[in-house]
Design a protein around this motif. Structure first.
Motif, PDB file in Angstrom:
ATOM      1  N   SER A  70     -16.356   4.128  23.612  1.00  8.12           N
ATOM      2  CA  SER A  70     -15.288   4.490  24.537  1.00  8.12           C
ATOM      3  C   SER A  70     -13.985   3.992  23.937  1.00  8.12           C
ATOM      4  N   MET A 121     -17.558  14.821  24.100  1.00  9.11           N
ATOM      5  CA  MET A 121     -16.986  13.836  25.014  1.00  9.11           C
ATOM      6  C   MET A 121     -17.757  13.846  26.315  1.00  9.11           C
ATOM      7  N   THR A 122     -18.100  12.671  26.819  1.00  7.02           N
ATOM      8  CA  THR A 122     -18.817  12.539  28.082  1.00  7.02           C
ATOM      9  C   THR A 122     -17.895  11.898  29.103  1.00  7.02           C
ATOM     10  N   GLN A 135     -22.524   5.604  20.669  1.00  2.75           N
ATOM     11  CA  GLN A 135     -21.253   6.174  21.098  1.00  2.75           C
ATOM     12  C   GLN A 135     -20.252   5.058  21.340  1.00  2.75           C
ATOM     13  N   ASP A 175      -8.944   5.636  26.537  1.00  2.00           N
ATOM     14  CA  ASP A 175      -9.632   6.664  27.311  1.00  2.00           C
ATOM     15  C   ASP A 175     -10.780   6.031  28.082  1.00  2.00           C
ATOM     16  N   SER A 209     -16.893  12.050  12.103  1.00  2.00           N
ATOM     17  CA  SER A 209     -17.484  11.530  13.336  1.00  2.00           C
ATOM     18  C   SER A 209     -18.997  11.466  13.189  1.00  2.00           C
ATOM     19  N   ASP A 252     -22.806  10.288  15.653  1.00  2.00           N
ATOM     20  CA  ASP A 252     -23.372   9.837  16.918  1.00  2.00           C
ATOM     21  C   ASP A 252     -24.243   8.601  16.745  1.00  2.00           C
ATOM     22  N   SER A 306     -13.611   7.955  28.660  1.00  2.00           N
ATOM     23  CA  SER A 306     -14.778   8.770  28.346  1.00  2.00           C
ATOM     24  C   SER A 306     -15.654   8.076  27.309  1.00  2.00           C
ATOM     25  N   ASP A 363     -17.430   8.900  23.709  1.00  3.11           N
ATOM     26  CA  ASP A 363     -17.368   9.859  22.612  1.00  3.11           C
ATOM     27  C   ASP A 363     -18.232   9.402  21.448  1.00  3.11           C
ATOM     28  N   ASP A 364     -18.464  10.335  20.514  1.00 10.57           N
ATOM     29  CA  ASP A 364     -19.049   9.957  19.236  1.00 10.57           C
ATOM     30  C   ASP A 364     -18.062   9.081  18.474  1.00 10.57           C
TER      31      ASP A 364
END
Length: 267
Positions: free
Chosen positions: A187, A1-2, A185, A191, A203, A205, A193, A195-196
């Motif tokens: 969002s 998570m970024t 990725q 949320d 999951s 990428d 963030s 994410d993948d």
């Protein structure tokens, strides 16, 4: 998570100023950028109440209420053989109701350690995508809402899901659209963030796509007309069949009445 470090309100305000500056800068440099631009503000009020009747579930209900603001800016293209433009989404969701014991509706993210999980007061994000167009071929790189037959952003909660990646769309051949690209990725809808991508417990990428989409031609239109005609014929035949039975009963009834009258008149 970024995670996205700026606060939600500051991020949303920065997005609004970015959209405004894009419009002023574009107006000074290229008329086509602004003339074909579209700008919209969508206000979305969302309330969900879920009742969990399973006694083993850790909470009895999920209840949240949010107010969302969705700014959507889509520019035109600069003049010239290759036109350049930019699309931007400014997204903000504010919690109106919902506490630590009623989270989990998908309207708000959940923060905190187990036993002390709670939704934040708001969350936001800014999605920007650059685009270039030559003839009927467009290249897009950045973050945006993807709407394709094989990949579609989920827009069923407070804020729409966005994907980050690159894509080429070609409509050089009349009646045929070609899509190709890679998404790295996403969002999620609940949320802020990045994410993948995940689905069904798995999951990844990256998501590669290459898809031709051909709109319905004349032969498909004729097939639909033929199918519709056959359906109407079956319906008409069914209606005629339904009406035939009462007529037969009426004829039989009249025959029986005449037989009874004849027998009654006989010596």
């Amino acid at each position: 998570m970024t995670p996205r470090t700026p606060s939600s309100v500051a991020l949303f305000a920065g997005g609004c100023m970015t959209l405004a500056s894009l419009g002023f800068t574009a107006g000074a440099q290229a008329e086509g950028f602004v003339e074909d631009a579209n700008f919209s503000l969508n206000l979305r009020n969302f309330y969900i109440n879920r009742n969990f009747v399973d006694s083993d579930y850790p909470q009895s209900k999920g209840e949240e209420w949010t107010q969302s603001f969705i700014l959507n800016f889509q520019s035109g293209y600069t003049p010239g053989p290759v036109g350049f433009g930019v699309d931007a989404l400014g997204l903000l969701a504010v919690k109106l109701d919902g506490g630590g014991g009623t989270y989990g509706t998908g309207l708000l993210p959940v923060h905190g350690a187990p036993g002390d999980r709670h939704p934040p007061d708001d969350f936001a994000r800014l999605a920007v995508a650059a685009k270039a167009k030559f003839s009927e071929t467009e290249v897009r790189v950045g973050e945006w809402m993807v709407v394709l037959p094989i990949l579609r952003s989920d827009d069923g909660r407070s804020l729409p899901q966005t994907f980050q990646g690159g894509m080429i769309t070609s409509k050089e051949i009349k009646g045929l659209s070609l899509y190709g690209g890679q998404m790295r990725q996403n969002s999620p809808r609940d949320d802020g963030s990045m994410d993948d991508m995940f689905y069904g417990g798995a999951s990844s990428d990256r998501f590669n796509l290459l898809r031709p989409v051909r709109p319905a031609g004349r032969w498909q239109h004729l097939l639909r007309r033929s199918a519709e005609g056959q359906r109407r014929q079956r319906l008409d035949a069914r209606q005629r069949h339904q009406w035939r039975h009462p007529r037969q009963r009426l004829v039989q009834l009249r025959v029986r009445q005449r037989q009874r009258a004849f027998l009654a008149a006989a010596p």
